[in-house]
Write a protein that holds these residues in place. Structure first.
Motif, PDB file in Angstrom:
ATOM      1  N   ARG A  57      -5.697  16.138  17.895  1.00 16.93           N
ATOM      2  CA  ARG A  57      -6.497  15.901  16.688  1.00 16.93           C
ATOM      3  C   ARG A  57      -7.534  17.000  16.476  1.00 16.93           C
ATOM      4  O   ARG A  57      -7.834  17.359  15.343  1.00 16.93           O
ATOM      5  CB  ARG A  57      -7.186  14.542  16.766  1.00 16.93           C
ATOM      6  N   GLU A  65      -5.111  15.547  10.295  1.00 19.18           N
ATOM      7  CA  GLU A  65      -5.930  14.560  11.005  1.00 19.18           C
ATOM      8  C   GLU A  65      -6.150  13.316  10.128  1.00 19.18           C
ATOM      9  O   GLU A  65      -6.108  12.188  10.616  1.00 19.18           O
ATOM     10  CB  GLU A  65      -7.270  15.160  11.406  1.00 19.18           C
ATOM     11  N   ASP A  68      -3.170  11.235  10.371  1.00 20.34           N
ATOM     12  CA  ASP A  68      -3.074  10.594  11.676  1.00 20.34           C
ATOM     13  C   ASP A  68      -4.030   9.416  11.799  1.00 20.34           C
ATOM     14  O   ASP A  68      -3.684   8.382  12.360  1.00 20.34           O
ATOM     15  CB  ASP A  68      -3.368  11.632  12.764  1.00 20.34           C
TER      16      ASP A  68
END
Length: 98
Positions: A57, A65, A68
């Motif tokens: 990350r 990110e 995610d």
């Protein structure tokens, strides 16, 4: 061992195929979609292997990110969420950067 093989291999294959279809449907050239969905997996896995999920990350783009870390609504189709992210008009990270 069986569960690991079924979940990881089956899940990863499905993820790559669904990502490819989503990007092509969003107007990406098939060659670009193939690269993004298949070859990028190795780069992402290498980052995870070297630094764990947190290290990955730290090393990825803000947009990656965001994808995610953004929680998905229960029952929301992952392809619908992927279509939203593939469309720059619907991507909140890209909108903020304008």
């Amino acid at each position: 061992m069986f569960g690991e093989q079924v979940v990881l291999c089956g899940g990863l294959t499905e993820l790559i195929m669904a990502g490819f279809e989503t990007l092509v449907d969003a107007g990406y050239q098939p060659e670009s979609a193939y690269f993004e969905c298949l070859h990028e997996v190795k780069l992402i896995v290498d980052l995870m292997y070297e630094g764990g999920i947190a290290g990955m990350r730290f090393s990825i783009s803000d947009t990656a990110e965001y994808g995610d870390l953004t929680p998905r609504a229960p029952g929301r189709n992952r392809r619908d969420a992927g279509r939203d992210a593939a469309d720059p008009r619907r991507d909140p990270v890209r909108q903020v950067r304008r």
